[in-house]
Design an enzyme around this catalytic site. Sequence first.
Site, PDB file in Angstrom:
ATOM      1  N   HIS A 267       0.815  -1.216   0.000  1.00 39.43           N
ATOM      2  CA  HIS A 267       0.000   0.000   0.000  1.00 39.43           C
ATOM      3  C   HIS A 267       0.849   1.266   0.000  1.00 39.43           C
ATOM      4  CE1 HIS A 267      -3.718   2.173   0.585  1.00 39.43           C
ATOM      5  NE2 HIS A 267      -3.269   2.757   1.692  1.00 39.43           N
ATOM      6  N   PHE A 268       1.929   1.266   0.760  1.00 37.32           N
ATOM      7  CA  PHE A 268       2.812   2.431   0.828  1.00 37.32           C
ATOM      8  C   PHE A 268       4.026   2.202  -0.068  1.00 37.32           C
ATOM      9  CE2 PHE A 268       0.350   3.251   4.685  1.00 37.32           C
ATOM     10  CZ  PHE A 268       0.144   4.619   4.573  1.00 37.32           C
TER      11      PHE A 268
END
Length: 289
Positions: A267-268
């Site tokens: 996600h990051f």
Amino acid sequence: MSVFGTRHHILTVDGLDVFYREAGDPSRPTLVLLHGFPSSSHMYRGLIADLADEFHLIAPDHIGFGRSAAPDVGEFTYSFERLTEVTLALLDKLGLERFALYLHDYGAPIGLRIASRDPQRVTALITQSGNAYVEGFTPFWDVLFAHAEDRATHEPAVRELLTAAATKWQYEHGVPADRLDRIAPETWTLDQAGLDRPGNKEIQLQLFWDYQFNLAGYPAFQEYFRTHRPPTLVAWGRGDEIFGPAGAEAFARDLPDARIHLLDAGHFALETHGEEIAALVRDFLRSVR
């Protein structure tokens, strides 16, 4: 001071202190970076440093996040519509008439409201797990959508998403083992410190509940894509279990010229693939000047 170094500012907007990072020469093309949950403009620190030699960068903290004001839920309407209004007021106060948008997570419904309502102002879109299609939702969202329908029953389960373990998981899930050592531990500890401030969990619970209304905006966002064809770069983690890769691929339906890159990340993705994303962004923005 060199324009390449990051400057840190606070500007009062609608009576609220809004913190933002700025770097680069304001005469250059501007890129506005909108962060997601549970982060802040801190997530863009590396990208800002990488791009400041060629572009003007503005990265605000949303109200309730980072160094911006975080009034009690009884004193401020925590909704994505209201966060959009504050963001737009900030951009107006800074005199930014034209800019590209970088959208991550919560930054997507905020930025896409801005873009779809004033298309001529936005030169391009970059999305990193910034969802605009129902295909992007994964089973991670089941408890959140259940909470939207029945807050009291599902609040205990949703509160688990505000714990230190859940915050760390957001950074580490979907990341190959040989890239885990690229994730700085201060990322999740800083985010968790923000969540642990008195009253902040109630802020986040309100935004969790309000997220359901973003989906009603998807048809307008997609119509904006089809009608105005903004140049679009998608740089998305293939292993993202929050907004899955189907959400990235869905952009091609309405934006057939979109540049879509699925990275071996979570996600990051900036934490583990910052150099790769910076190179993609630089090449992309050069093409849309």
